[in-house]
Write an enzyme that holds these catalytic residues in place. Structure first.
Site, short mmCIF file in Angstrom:
data_model
loop_
_atom_site.label_atom_id
_atom_site.label_comp_id
_atom_site.label_asym_id
_atom_site.label_seq_id
_atom_site.Cartn_x
_atom_site.Cartn_y
_atom_site.Cartn_z
N GLU A 1 4.07 -6.59 1.90
CA GLU A 1 3.79 -6.97 0.51
C GLU A 1 3.76 -5.74 -0.39
OE1 GLU A 1 -0.04 -8.67 1.09
OE2 GLU A 1 0.69 -10.16 2.50
N PRO A 2 4.83 -4.96 -0.43
CA PRO A 2 4.80 -3.77 -1.28
C PRO A 2 4.88 -4.15 -2.75
CG PRO A 2 6.99 -4.10 -0.38
CD PRO A 2 6.12 -5.16 0.23
N CYS B 1 -10.06 3.75 -29.97
CA CYS B 1 -11.36 4.39 -30.23
C CYS B 1 -12.22 4.46 -28.99
CB CYS B 1 -12.07 3.62 -31.33
SG CYS B 1 -11.06 3.58 -32.80
N GLU B 2 -11.78 5.23 -28.02
CA GLU B 2 -12.52 5.46 -26.78
C GLU B 2 -12.14 6.85 -26.30
OE1 GLU B 2 -13.81 3.17 -24.02
OE2 GLU B 2 -13.51 1.25 -25.00
N ARG C 1 3.69 -1.34 -5.62
CA ARG C 1 3.93 -0.04 -6.24
C ARG C 1 5.19 0.66 -5.73
NH1 ARG C 1 -0.51 2.99 -8.03
NH2 ARG C 1 -1.73 1.79 -6.56
N GLY D 1 0.77 -1.25 0.00
CA GLY D 1 0.00 0.00 0.00
C GLY D 1 0.79 1.28 0.00
N TYR E 1 1.79 -1.57 -12.17
CA TYR E 1 0.44 -1.69 -12.74
C TYR E 1 0.37 -1.07 -14.13
CZ TYR E 1 -0.31 -2.78 -7.83
OH TYR E 1 -0.21 -3.33 -6.58
N1 LLP Z 1 -1.03 -7.23 -0.94
C1 LLP Z 1 -2.29 -7.44 -1.39
C2 LLP Z 1 -3.09 -8.48 -0.74
C3 LLP Z 1 -2.81 -6.68 -2.44
O1 LLP Z 1 -4.06 -6.88 -2.86
C4 LLP Z 1 -2.01 -5.69 -3.06
C5 LLP Z 1 -2.51 -4.86 -4.17
C6 LLP Z 1 -0.70 -5.53 -2.58
C7 LLP Z 1 -0.25 -6.30 -1.53
C8 LLP Z 1 0.25 -4.52 -3.18
O2 LLP Z 1 -0.20 -3.23 -2.99
P1 LLP Z 1 0.74 -1.97 -3.36
O3 LLP Z 1 1.93 -2.00 -2.43
O4 LLP Z 1 1.14 -2.10 -4.77
O5 LLP Z 1 -0.12 -0.80 -3.11
N2 LLP Z 1 -4.05 -1.51 -10.18
C9 LLP Z 1 -4.12 -0.53 -9.13
C10 LLP Z 1 -3.59 -1.07 -7.80
C11 LLP Z 1 -4.27 -2.33 -7.34
C12 LLP Z 1 -3.69 -2.93 -6.06
C13 LLP Z 1 -4.22 -4.29 -5.80
N3 LLP Z 1 -3.69 -4.94 -4.64
C14 LLP Z 1 -3.41 0.74 -9.59
O6 LLP Z 1 -2.89 0.77 -10.69
O7 LLP Z 1 -3.39 1.73 -8.86
#
Ligand code: LLP
Length: 434
Positions: free
Chosen positions: A288-289, A358-359, A291, A238, A387
């Site tokens: 679980e990073p 085309c959107e 992004r 997150g 992503y």
């Molecule tokens: N752990 C779990 C259980 C998750 O569902 C996710 C992301 C993460 C870790 C990693 O989260 P992060 O550190 O990347 O924030 N496609 C969207 C983001 C969807 C995130 C889904 N889950 C975007 O492009 O903003």
């Protein structure tokens, strides 16, 4: 901090001139900086010092095999959201012994794959999933390591489509039912209780919601440790990144110039707020990073096809589109756009930067002020390492874009642009159509 900057007039990734990459491999092409990923990984690790921790890179953010190998070499384990992601990690030559498997809809085949691959734990999202994992493990004659994902009902203060920790979201088991779910799990003969998990959302830029969630789940974690001997607490991913001043935020000076109360969450402020809450639990902490590790380490290179002057509106039509990078269309996400060749003598232009699909939603930026650019010139869409390619599609029969990994002055194509033949492989005209 990241390794994209102008050297002279040309945008570089580490020591590589991005225009050279664009000329060599064409566009649209994703380019990733290995040094930025390594810096992000090290910086996050340092901010957790004092804890026994394991970083599991959420490879839904970027699942290129080269990127996965890079993180494995750095010591990361992985967080999977599907059997396909697990197989990608194996294909990258990494092991999955310290890796975890999340997701609300794990199929029987995926559970078999995870059990036979020897993952660290399943992050279970419902009671029926628990029953299924127990059943599959029983058939295989093994014990499945599990943790329950609890939903703490906390607002992550992020975009609604990437918020996951409120009770209206499909994820996890509500905190108030979690103790009972563990009680039930402890009676299953083919599961072993290993930990507890939470993840409240993505692109979180303030630490308060994470503090609130950890404070809510910590008493349960302590209780589960005492009762069932669990060994870890996964606090999910997150951590957000800077999209608006993406290029400038690569330099320390940008961060120093931000007023203290406006500074987005950093790994340091994240660690400073969370380590004191987590340390007394005496549990291993899993993160679980996704992004944070890769977002600012990637750009999408594109070429200008046309500058179209409309009625009171300019359109810069580029060769990348929503199928290559869907975030602006899907989440109204802001991505900074910069020319690969900067020319301060040129006039500036206010334009919508759009793709050929085309959107109307195929728009990377609205009324953006840019240096005037013409046909054949290149630009970079910043902060596209997370992503981006993993969410790409073939919409409008466009092939998936290429990917390049840079390290220092070395760069290599790590995913070739798809060919037309690859996009239709597997399709056939049925015999009954003649
Ligand atoms: N752990 C779990 C259980 C998750 O569902 C996710 C992301 C993460 C870790 C990693 O989260 P992060 O550190 O990347 O924030 N496609 C969207 C983001 C969807 C995130 C889904 N889950 C975007 O492009 O903003």
């Amino acid at each position: 901090m990241h390794h994209f900057r102008y050297i002279g007039h040309n945008l570089h990734c580490e020591s590589v001139d991005l225009a050279e990459v664009a000329r060599l491999y064409g566009t649209p092409t994703y380019v990733y900086s290995a040094a930025t990923m390594a810096d992000n990984y090290t910086r996050l690790s340092k901010s957790l010092s004092g804890l026994d921790f394991q970083i599991c890179f959420a490879n839904k953010a970027n699942a290129n095999l080269g990127v996965l190998r890079h993180f494995a070499n750095l010591g990361a384990a992985f967080d999977f959201a599907s059997g396909g992601e697990l197989r990608r990690v194996l294909a990258a030559g990494a092991d999955v012994k310290r890796s975890v498997f999340a997701g609300v809809g794990k199929t029987e085949a995926e559970i078999v794959l995870a059990l036979t691959s020897g993952i660290f734990a399943f992050h279970v999202e419902s009671e029926p999933e628990l029953a299924r994992i127990n059943h599959v493990a029983g058939k295989l004659g093994v014990k499945a390591p599990i943790s329950i994902r609890v939903n703490p009902d906390v607002d992550a203060l992020t975009h609604a489509k990437i918020s996951t920790g409120k009770s209206e979201h499909k994820f996890g088991i509500p905190l108030r039912f979690a103790a009972a779910a563990y009680e039930a799990a402890s009676k299953y003969p083919h599961v072993a209780l290993r930990g507890v998990q939470m993840h409240i959302g993505s692109q979180i830029t303030e630490v308060e919601p994470l503090v609130e969630a950890v404070e809510k789940v910590a008493p349960l974690a302590a209780e589960l440790k005492a009762k069932f001997g669990i060994t870890y607490f996964s606090i999910g991913g997150g951590i957000g990144i800077v999209y608006r001043d993406a290029l400038a935020s690569g330099q320390a000076a940008w961060w120093e110039a931000q007023p203290a109360d406006k500074r987005p969450m950093t790994p340091e402020s994240y660690g400073a707020a969370l380590v004191p809450l987590l340390k007394p639990l005496g549990l291993k902490v899993v993160l679980e990073p996704g992004r944070f590790l890769v977002g600012n380490a990637g750009v999408l290179l594109s070429r200008v096809e046309y500058l179209k002057r409309g009625h009171g509106k300019n359109f810069l039509i580029v060769d990348a589109a929503m199928n290559d990078l869907v975030r602006p269309a899907m989440y109204d996400a802001f991505h900074e756009i910069v020319p690969l060749h900067r020319d301060t003598t040129r006039r500036s232009l206010v334009a919508d930067v759009v793709g050929p699909v085309c959107e109307t939603s195929d728009c990377f930026a609205k009324d953006r002020s840019l240096q005037e650019l013409g046909e054949g010139e290149y630009l970079a869409i910043m902060s596209a390492g997370a992503y981006g390619r993993t969410m790409a599609s073939r919409y409008n029969a466009r092939p998936l874009p290429a990917e390049v990994l840079v390290q220092g002055s070395a760069f290599e194509l790590v995913a070739a642009r798809e060919t037309f033949e690859q996009t239709i492989a597997g399709e056939k005209i049925p015999a009954f159509l003649g």
